[in-house]
Design a protein around this motif. Structure first.
Motif, PDB file in Angstrom:
ATOM      1  N   ASP A   9       0.854  -1.278  -0.147  1.00 23.33           N
ATOM      2  CA  ASP A   9       0.099  -0.182   0.045  1.00 23.33           C
ATOM      3  C   ASP A   9       0.932   1.274   0.111  1.00 23.33           C
ATOM      4  O   ASP A   9       1.969   1.471   0.716  1.00 23.33           O
ATOM      5  N   GLU A  10       0.355   2.054  -0.795  1.00 22.04           N
ATOM      6  CA  GLU A  10       0.814   3.590  -0.853  1.00 22.04           C
ATOM      7  C   GLU A  10       2.535   3.529  -1.473  1.00 22.04           C
ATOM      8  O   GLU A  10       3.260   4.545  -1.435  1.00 22.04           O
ATOM      9  N   VAL A  11       3.083   2.465  -2.138  1.00 22.97           N
ATOM     10  CA  VAL A  11       4.171   2.417  -2.592  1.00 22.97           C
ATOM     11  C   VAL A  11       4.024   2.703  -4.042  1.00 22.97           C
ATOM     12  O   VAL A  11       3.299   2.469  -4.776  1.00 22.97           O
ATOM     13  N   VAL A  12       5.241   3.787  -4.445  1.00 30.44           N
ATOM     14  CA  VAL A  12       5.046   4.205  -5.823  1.00 30.44           C
ATOM     15  C   VAL A  12       6.119   3.625  -6.664  1.00 30.44           C
ATOM     16  O   VAL A  12       7.421   3.450  -6.160  1.00 30.44           O
ATOM     17  N   LEU A  13       5.885   3.137  -7.870  1.00 30.29           N
ATOM     18  CA  LEU A  13       6.785   2.584  -8.635  1.00 30.29           C
ATOM     19  C   LEU A  13       6.835   3.269  -9.885  1.00 30.29           C
ATOM     20  O   LEU A  13       5.941   3.559 -10.408  1.00 30.29           O
ATOM     21  N   ARG A  14       8.080   3.782 -10.433  1.00 30.36           N
ATOM     22  CA  ARG A  14       8.390   4.418 -11.738  1.00 30.36           C
ATOM     23  C   ARG A  14       9.336   3.782 -12.450  1.00 30.36           C
ATOM     24  O   ARG A  14      10.438   3.119 -11.797  1.00 30.36           O
ATOM     25  N   GLN A  15       9.487   3.695 -13.908  1.00 29.19           N
ATOM     26  CA  GLN A  15      10.478   3.216 -14.588  1.00 29.19           C
ATOM     27  C   GLN A  15      10.935   4.038 -15.869  1.00 29.19           C
ATOM     28  O   GLN A  15      10.016   4.721 -16.402  1.00 29.19           O
ATOM     29  N   ARG A  16      11.903   3.550 -16.453  1.00 27.68           N
ATOM     30  CA  ARG A  16      12.530   4.547 -17.531  1.00 27.68           C
ATOM     31  C   ARG A  16      13.593   3.549 -18.317  1.00 27.68           C
ATOM     32  O   ARG A  16      14.051   2.951 -17.785  1.00 27.68           O
ATOM     33  N   THR A  17      13.426   3.789 -19.543  1.00 25.95           N
ATOM     34  CA  THR A  17      14.649   3.073 -20.497  1.00 25.95           C
ATOM     35  C   THR A  17      15.763   4.242 -20.410  1.00 25.95           C
ATOM     36  O   THR A  17      15.550   5.356 -20.847  1.00 25.95           O
ATOM     37  N   LEU A  18      16.953   3.473 -20.032  1.00 26.26           N
ATOM     38  CA  LEU A  18      17.975   4.806 -19.683  1.00 26.26           C
ATOM     39  C   LEU A  18      18.717   4.637 -21.009  1.00 26.26           C
ATOM     40  O   LEU A  18      18.614   4.227 -21.967  1.00 26.26           O
ATOM     41  N   ALA A  19      19.628   5.821 -21.064  1.00 28.52           N
ATOM     42  CA  ALA A  19      20.562   5.924 -22.309  1.00 28.52           C
ATOM     43  C   ALA A  19      21.229   4.931 -22.628  1.00 28.52           C
ATOM     44  O   ALA A  19      21.843   4.625 -23.694  1.00 28.52           O
ATOM     45  N   ASP A  20      21.607   3.992 -21.630  1.00 32.26           N
ATOM     46  CA  ASP A  20      22.578   2.852 -21.959  1.00 32.26           C
ATOM     47  C   ASP A  20      21.712   1.651 -22.215  1.00 32.26           C
ATOM     48  O   ASP A  20      22.565   0.532 -22.574  1.00 32.26           O
ATOM     49  N   GLY A  21      20.707   1.796 -22.386  1.00 27.49           N
ATOM     50  CA  GLY A  21      19.774   0.662 -22.873  1.00 27.49           C
ATOM     51  C   GLY A  21      19.024  -0.167 -21.885  1.00 27.49           C
ATOM     52  O   GLY A  21      18.147  -1.105 -21.954  1.00 27.49           O
ATOM     53  N   ARG A  22      19.606   0.171 -20.398  1.00 29.58           N
ATOM     54  CA  ARG A  22      18.779  -0.852 -19.290  1.00 29.58           C
ATOM     55  C   ARG A  22      17.526  -0.046 -19.145  1.00 29.58           C
ATOM     56  O   ARG A  22      17.347   0.995 -19.402  1.00 29.58           O
ATOM     57  N   ARG A  23      17.054  -0.849 -18.074  1.00 27.72           N
ATOM     58  CA  ARG A  23      15.856  -0.358 -17.507  1.00 27.72           C
ATOM     59  C   ARG A  23      15.872   0.230 -16.195  1.00 27.72           C
ATOM     60  O   ARG A  23      16.525  -0.517 -15.297  1.00 27.72           O
ATOM     61  N   GLY A  24      15.794   1.344 -15.936  1.00 25.86           N
ATOM     62  CA  GLY A  24      15.696   2.000 -14.616  1.00 25.86           C
ATOM     63  C   GLY A  24      14.486   1.895 -13.766  1.00 25.86           C
ATOM     64  O   GLY A  24      13.244   2.121 -14.259  1.00 25.86           O
ATOM     65  N   VAL A  25      14.325   1.237 -12.497  1.00 23.14           N
ATOM     66  CA  VAL A  25      13.022   0.932 -11.984  1.00 23.14           C
ATOM     67  C   VAL A  25      13.424   1.908 -10.406  1.00 23.14           C
ATOM     68  O   VAL A  25      14.273   1.475  -9.788  1.00 23.14           O
ATOM     69  N   ALA A  26      12.615   2.875 -10.179  1.00 20.50           N
ATOM     70  CA  ALA A  26      12.784   3.634  -8.919  1.00 20.50           C
ATOM     71  C   ALA A  26      11.439   3.287  -8.111  1.00 20.50           C
ATOM     72  O   ALA A  26      10.231   3.370  -8.443  1.00 20.50           O
ATOM     73  N   VAL A  27      11.782   3.083  -6.793  1.00 21.45           N
ATOM     74  CA  VAL A  27      10.857   2.657  -5.686  1.00 21.45           C
ATOM     75  C   VAL A  27      11.258   2.946  -4.524  1.00 21.45           C
ATOM     76  O   VAL A  27      12.349   2.679  -4.163  1.00 21.45           O
ATOM     77  N   VAL A  56      17.039   0.647  -9.021  1.00 22.87           N
ATOM     78  CA  VAL A  56      17.612  -0.502  -9.425  1.00 22.87           C
ATOM     79  C   VAL A  56      17.522  -0.558 -11.095  1.00 22.87           C
ATOM     80  O   VAL A  56      16.520  -0.051 -11.756  1.00 22.87           O
ATOM     81  N   LYS A  57      18.965  -0.925 -11.573  1.00 21.75           N
ATOM     82  CA  LYS A  57      19.144  -0.997 -13.102  1.00 21.75           C
ATOM     83  C   LYS A  57      19.319  -2.226 -13.604  1.00 21.75           C
ATOM     84  O   LYS A  57      20.386  -2.952 -13.091  1.00 21.75           O
ATOM     85  N   VAL A  58      18.620  -2.828 -14.520  1.00 19.47           N
ATOM     86  CA  VAL A  58      18.713  -4.018 -15.054  1.00 19.47           C
ATOM     87  C   VAL A  58      18.412  -4.387 -16.372  1.00 19.47           C
ATOM     88  O   VAL A  58      18.141  -2.926 -17.034  1.00 19.47           O
ATOM     89  N   ALA A  59      18.983  -5.064 -17.196  1.00 22.98           N
ATOM     90  CA  ALA A  59      18.977  -5.194 -18.508  1.00 22.98           C
ATOM     91  C   ALA A  59      17.495  -5.219 -18.822  1.00 22.98           C
ATOM     92  O   ALA A  59      16.558  -5.482 -18.205  1.00 22.98           O
ATOM     93  N   ASP A  60      17.104  -4.487 -20.233  1.00 20.93           N
ATOM     94  CA  ASP A  60      15.801  -4.335 -20.194  1.00 20.93           C
ATOM     95  C   ASP A  60      14.922  -5.589 -21.085  1.00 20.93           C
ATOM     96  O   ASP A  60      16.089  -6.210 -21.965  1.00 20.93           O
ATOM     97  N   HIS A  61      13.948  -5.458 -21.218  1.00 17.41           N
ATOM     98  CA  HIS A  61      12.875  -6.529 -21.856  1.00 17.41           C
ATOM     99  C   HIS A  61      11.672  -6.031 -22.034  1.00 17.41           C
ATOM    100  O   HIS A  61      11.055  -5.534 -20.974  1.00 17.41           O
ATOM    101  N   PRO A  62      10.990  -6.163 -23.171  1.00 17.40           N
ATOM    102  CA  PRO A  62       9.573  -5.856 -23.201  1.00 17.40           C
ATOM    103  C   PRO A  62       8.530  -6.497 -22.197  1.00 17.40           C
ATOM    104  O   PRO A  62       7.892  -5.798 -21.566  1.00 17.40           O
ATOM    105  N   ARG A  63       8.940  -7.675 -21.793  1.00 15.05           N
ATOM    106  CA  ARG A  63       7.859  -8.239 -20.942  1.00 15.05           C
ATOM    107  C   ARG A  63       8.101  -7.795 -19.622  1.00 15.05           C
ATOM    108  O   ARG A  63       7.339  -8.071 -18.675  1.00 15.05           O
ATOM    109  N   LEU A  64       9.604  -7.556 -19.136  1.00 14.86           N
ATOM    110  CA  LEU A  64       9.815  -6.849 -17.872  1.00 14.86           C
ATOM    111  C   LEU A  64       9.271  -5.613 -17.767  1.00 14.86           C
ATOM    112  O   LEU A  64       8.585  -5.479 -16.706  1.00 14.86           O
ATOM    113  N   GLU A  65       8.866  -4.744 -18.704  1.00 16.31           N
ATOM    114  CA  GLU A  65       8.328  -3.508 -18.608  1.00 16.31           C
ATOM    115  C   GLU A  65       7.011  -3.826 -18.531  1.00 16.31           C
ATOM    116  O   GLU A  65       6.224  -3.002 -17.851  1.00 16.31           O
ATOM    117  N   ALA A  66       6.422  -4.626 -19.014  1.00 16.37           N
ATOM    118  CA  ALA A  66       4.895  -5.099 -19.120  1.00 16.37           C
ATOM    119  C   ALA A  66       4.661  -5.335 -17.768  1.00 16.37           C
ATOM    120  O   ALA A  66       3.742  -4.881 -17.063  1.00 16.37           O
TER     121      ALA A  66
END
Length: 419
Positions: free
Chosen positions: A328-346, A351-361
């Motif tokens: 409850d009340e936790v906010v999650l935001r994400q972004r494709t980073l300039a180096d191609g990784r996925r940034g996840v803020a919470v 946290v930064k990991v390799a990107d994948h469309p299914r991960l983003e979904a």
């Protein structure tokens, strides 16, 4: 009944008091909910400089004796190993300073205490829910401890709306509306002439005080040691500072090994270390800068304005057949980073990991409040996305950002904060 009483409080507070007028309740449905043991633990952690977060300087300790800030070793004023309780600590310091007035102010307690971080975040969320306001500045949870005739800086303005909870003793707050500023002596303890113009707020155990950000104020606790914990909402912010801090962090990481010292050769009037920093600045791409600004901004957004990540706890691996949702009340935001990784803020972390469309979904679904059935998701997804999602979920568990229900037992294996 308790819930409706709390709702009534917030409804009236939002309409009459938030950024409008002070409040003093001898008995309040809104309480700190943090015990002596956790406050003592947070003070112990704050006393160790090794626990100060790089880049934030938090927690910060300020000690005053007889109204003067002391450039001395502050350890004697903070809990020691032999202090078995909060009362033992207070009695020891007060005996040591029996012939003097003293105070200990510790800001940024949320940087070292997960329960205090959770409490301040919850207050921030409640203020936003009922007033519709996210303050432009930061949110802080601090403590002010001591026996003193008046706050050492005298009458002042913090530019922060302040909720006060008193755990020990009695603290009187005098506050003045900004229109009285010319009649109130400021930055001095000689304010007796303006006392009749003040609103008087009384802090005692079980009470709640609040004053708006533009209010002049001063605290008094002359007769016995008082312990106050405050949650402050700072209203001032400098957008340029966000960019400068983000770029400064990038430059710090980009500093090359073997950087020349301060006395190195000066070329064209620019010291060599400065020239190296300029070269690093020119080498930054627009994408790198945007990512750094995003991370800085998300640290504030996902923490409710606290500006630092929730202190981490032991991570809990998530069963592959579990059902997962955000706490409850936790906010999650994400972004494709300039180096191609996925940034996840919470929870104030990234946290930064390799990107994948299914991960983003999957992360989008969690961010929208959906519950993710991991067993079904794995059956329907590309196998390459599976370890990426579990790597993110493991980090989220360390920040208590998720609720995880075992498919077999139906019980919650790990959870977000419970207040």
């Amino acid at each position: 009944m308790a819930g409706s009483e709390t709702d009534r409080f917030w409804k009236e507070f939002a309409s009459r008091h938030w950024e409008q007028e002070p409040l003093s309740l001898p008995s309040s449905p809104v309480q700190l909910g943090i015990g002596d043991e956790e406050l003592l633990r947070a003070l112990v952690l704050a006393a160790d400089p090794e626990n100060r977060l790089e880049g934030s300087g938090l927690p910060k300790v300020v000690v005053t004796v007889d109204g003067r800030t002391q450039p001395i070793d502050t350890r004697v004023f903070l809990p020691l190993a032999e202090d078995g309780s909060l009362d033992d600590y207070l009695a020891r310091v007060d005996r040591h300073m029996r012939d003097h007035e003293w105070s200990v102010a510790v800001s940024g307690l949320h940087a070292v205490s997960a329960p205090l971080w959770d409490r301040a975040k919850r207050m921030s969320d409640d203020v936003f829910r009922w007033t519709g306001t996210r303050v432009a500045g930061r949110v802080d949870i601090d403590t002010f401890i001591g026996r003193y005739t008046s706050t050492n800086v005298g009458v002042h303005v913090d530019h922060a709306g302040n909720f006060g909870f008193t755990l020990r003793g009695r603290k009187t707050l005098l506050t003045w509306a900004p229109e009285h500023a010319e009649q109130v002596p400021q930055h001095t303890a000689d304010y007796a002439s303006a006392r009749g113009l003040a609103d008087v707020l009384v802090g005692e155990p079980g009470a709640l005080t609040y004053f708006p950000s533009r209010q002049l104020h001063v605290g008094e606790s002359p007769d016995a040691v008082a312990v106050n914990v405050n949650i402050a909402f700072f209203t001032r912010s400098d957008p340029a500072a966000v960019v400068l801090e983000a770029v400064g962090g990038l430059l710090g990481r980009a500093r090359p090994a073997g950087e020349p010292g301060a006395d190195a050769h000066v070329a064209d009037g620019i010291p060599a270390p400065t020239a190296a920093t300029l070269d690093a600045l020119v080498g930054l791409s627009r994408g790198e800068i945007e990512d750094a600004v995003w991370e800085h901004s998300m640290r504030a957004l996902t923490s409710g304005g606290l500006g630092v990540g929730r202190p981490s706890e032991s991570p809990v691996p998530v069963p592959r057949d579990a059902r997962v949702r955000l706490a409850d009340e936790v906010v999650l935001r994400q972004r494709t980073l300039a180096d191609g990784r996925r940034g996840v803020a919470v929870q104030g972390h990234t946290v930064k990991v390799a990107d994948h469309p299914r991960l983003e979904a999957a992360l989008t679904a969690l961010a929208c409040g959906d519950t993710l059935d991991l067993g079904q998701w794995e059956r329907d997804t590309d196998s390459a996305a599976v370890p990426l999602l579990h790597a993110v979920l493991l980090r989220l568990s360390a920040w208590r950002a998720t609720r995880v229900e075992s498919a077999e037992s139906g019980t919650v294996r790990s959870a977000g904060p419970v207040l």
